[in-house]
Design a protein around this motif. Structure first.
Motif, PDB file in Angstrom:
ATOM      1  N   ARG A 157      37.366  40.347  41.424  1.00  0.00           N
ATOM      2  CA  ARG A 157      37.424  41.394  42.455  1.00  0.00           C
ATOM      3  C   ARG A 157      36.492  41.040  43.603  1.00  0.00           C
ATOM      4  O   ARG A 157      36.884  41.103  44.777  1.00  0.00           O
ATOM      5  N   VAL A 159      40.435  49.591  44.846  1.00  0.00           N
ATOM      6  CA  VAL A 159      40.683  48.374  45.623  1.00  0.00           C
ATOM      7  C   VAL A 159      42.095  48.449  46.204  1.00  0.00           C
ATOM      8  O   VAL A 159      42.974  49.125  45.660  1.00  0.00           O
ATOM      9  N   ILE A 179      46.637  44.593  41.029  1.00  0.00           N
ATOM     10  CA  ILE A 179      46.368  45.450  42.195  1.00  0.00           C
ATOM     11  C   ILE A 179      47.673  45.885  42.849  1.00  0.00           C
ATOM     12  O   ILE A 179      47.828  47.034  43.271  1.00  0.00           O
ATOM     13  N   ASN A 186      35.480  42.062  37.375  1.00  0.00           N
ATOM     14  CA  ASN A 186      34.587  42.159  38.537  1.00  0.00           C
ATOM     15  C   ASN A 186      34.345  40.855  39.298  1.00  0.00           C
ATOM     16  O   ASN A 186      34.328  40.869  40.530  1.00  0.00           O
ATOM     17  N   ILE A 228      40.418  51.043  39.936  1.00  0.00           N
ATOM     18  CA  ILE A 228      40.034  49.844  39.195  1.00  0.00           C
ATOM     19  C   ILE A 228      40.242  50.058  37.697  1.00  0.00           C
ATOM     20  O   ILE A 228      40.714  49.162  36.986  1.00  0.00           O
ATOM     21  N   GLY A 231      37.357  46.718  49.158  1.00  0.00           N
ATOM     22  CA  GLY A 231      36.717  47.420  48.045  1.00  0.00           C
ATOM     23  C   GLY A 231      35.666  48.405  48.512  1.00  0.00           C
ATOM     24  O   GLY A 231      34.722  48.715  47.771  1.00  0.00           O
ATOM     25  N   ILE A 236      44.963  39.015  38.836  1.00  0.00           N
ATOM     26  CA  ILE A 236      44.261  40.201  39.337  1.00  0.00           C
ATOM     27  C   ILE A 236      45.022  40.796  40.521  1.00  0.00           C
ATOM     28  O   ILE A 236      45.189  42.020  40.615  1.00  0.00           O
TER      29      ILE A 236
END
Length: 352
Positions: A312, A329, A286, A309, A294, A323, A282
């Protein structure tokens, strides 16, 4: 020549600090109020976010107050015995203990009751000591830096719960990483720790960092803001960039490579090692998706919302990801995106 006012030593209280007045006041007001609202707080945040510095600042302020006794405990030791030992060496306490009541042992690790000459257990010893302290209108602050789910910590936490139920004047201030505090709270019989207010340490005020740099390096306002933005408000980065710039005669642009290297070696590799494989995936998404959207990140990683999620949220709770803007993010740490890209592609070679 004036010595470098910045420091790169973790936990050391630097001479150049950006104060966290709001958080400090919240804790001190709660502990010193006539009608106390909380007896314990947990300071959480990333490594290098200033947890230890804030804890030390509060402890040092209360040490100056003669009505407070401040005790620092180590989770790798028997914390109850350590607390008893500290209290037994507290002069203001010893002189007020009546010989007919108790006899502090030579080692300070127990309390002999004169009537039956029996060495009581540690909980009873602490209760007896704190009852005496309460009679003398004193309070005890216990500080624990980097609390985690150790056997010593679990035993002490259960004892602390007993002391609070007895309405004894003992207060607890802990620091810890989000995951360590969460693990400790989930231990059976320690769920009372959920009631402890958490003080998450977020980014420092960029404007205050800029003012500090402008003063110390004689920079124009815009140049100071550029330098400050390089830290993203991360406490350790503020110190490192200041330290390197000071040693380089005030030119921050010439130390950027060293700055990156220090952050990578002393902080980012450790943070990365504590992430799960999916956390890393993840984080890689990012880092790669510059828009921060997202939806774009999920598309890049080829995962659904219900898969994305939970991770996150976890990265946000760790303090690693911001966030606050709906649908977006971003990393809270400076230069962390490039670190993630480099290490993920080099070590894992698992592009989605």
């Amino acid at each position: 020549m004036m010595s470098n006012p910045y420091t790169m030593i973790f936990g050391k209280e630097p001479s150049q600090m950006i104060p966290r007045n709001l958080q400090s006041s919240q804790i001190l007001d709660a502990f010193t109020s006539e009608y106390e609202s909380n007896t314990m707080f947990m300071i959480t945040g990333l490594r290098g976010s200033g947890k230890t510095v804030l804890l030390s600042e509060i402890a040092n302020k209360l040490r100056k107050d003669p009505s407070w006794i401040v005790i620092d405990l180590n989770t790798q030791t028997d914390m109850r015995k350590s607390m008893i030992s500290f209290l037994s060496h507290e002069k203001s306490f010893i002189h007020k203990v009546k010989p007919t009541e108790v006899n502090i042992s030579v080692l300070g690790l127990g309390m002999e009751i004169k009537d039956n000459n029996q060495i009581e257990d540690d909980d009873y010893t602490l209760i007896s000591m704190l009852e005496t302290i309460k009679k003398n209108k004193k309070k005890v602050l216990v500080t624990i830096d980097e609390a985690s789910n150790t056997s010593n910590m679990r035993v002490f936490a259960m004892t602390y719960q007993i002391l609070i139920r007895r309405q004894l004047p003992v207060y607890l201030l802990m620091t810890g990483l989000y995951e360590n505090i969460s693990e400790l709270q989930n231990v059976d019989n320690l769920t009372f720790l959920y009631r402890a207010p958490k003080i998450p340490l977020k980014s420092l005020d960029i404007r205050m960092i800029a003012e500090n740099y402008a003063t110390n390096f004689h920079l124009e306002a815009e140049e100071a803001r550029k330098m400050a933005r390089m830290t993203k408000g991360y406490s350790y980065a503020f110190q490192v960039l200041g330290y390197l710039t000071w040693n380089n005669g005030g030119s921050y642009k010439e130390v950027i490579d060293d700055y990156r290297q220090y952050l990578n070696e002393y902080v980012y590799h450790k943070i990365w090692s504590e992430l799960s494989e999916t956390d890393r995936k993840i984080a890689y998404g990012i880092a790669k998706v510059k828009s921060g959207k997202i939806r774009d990140i999920r598309g890049f990683l080829k995962i659904e919302t219900n898969q994305f999620n939970p991770y996150r949220r976890r990265l946000i709770k760790k303090g690693l990801v911001d966030g606050e803007t709906y649908g977006y993010v971003s990393f809270t740490l400076p230069l962390f995106d490039q670190f993630v890209i480099d290490i993920y592609e080099e070590d894992f070679d698992q592009l989605p």
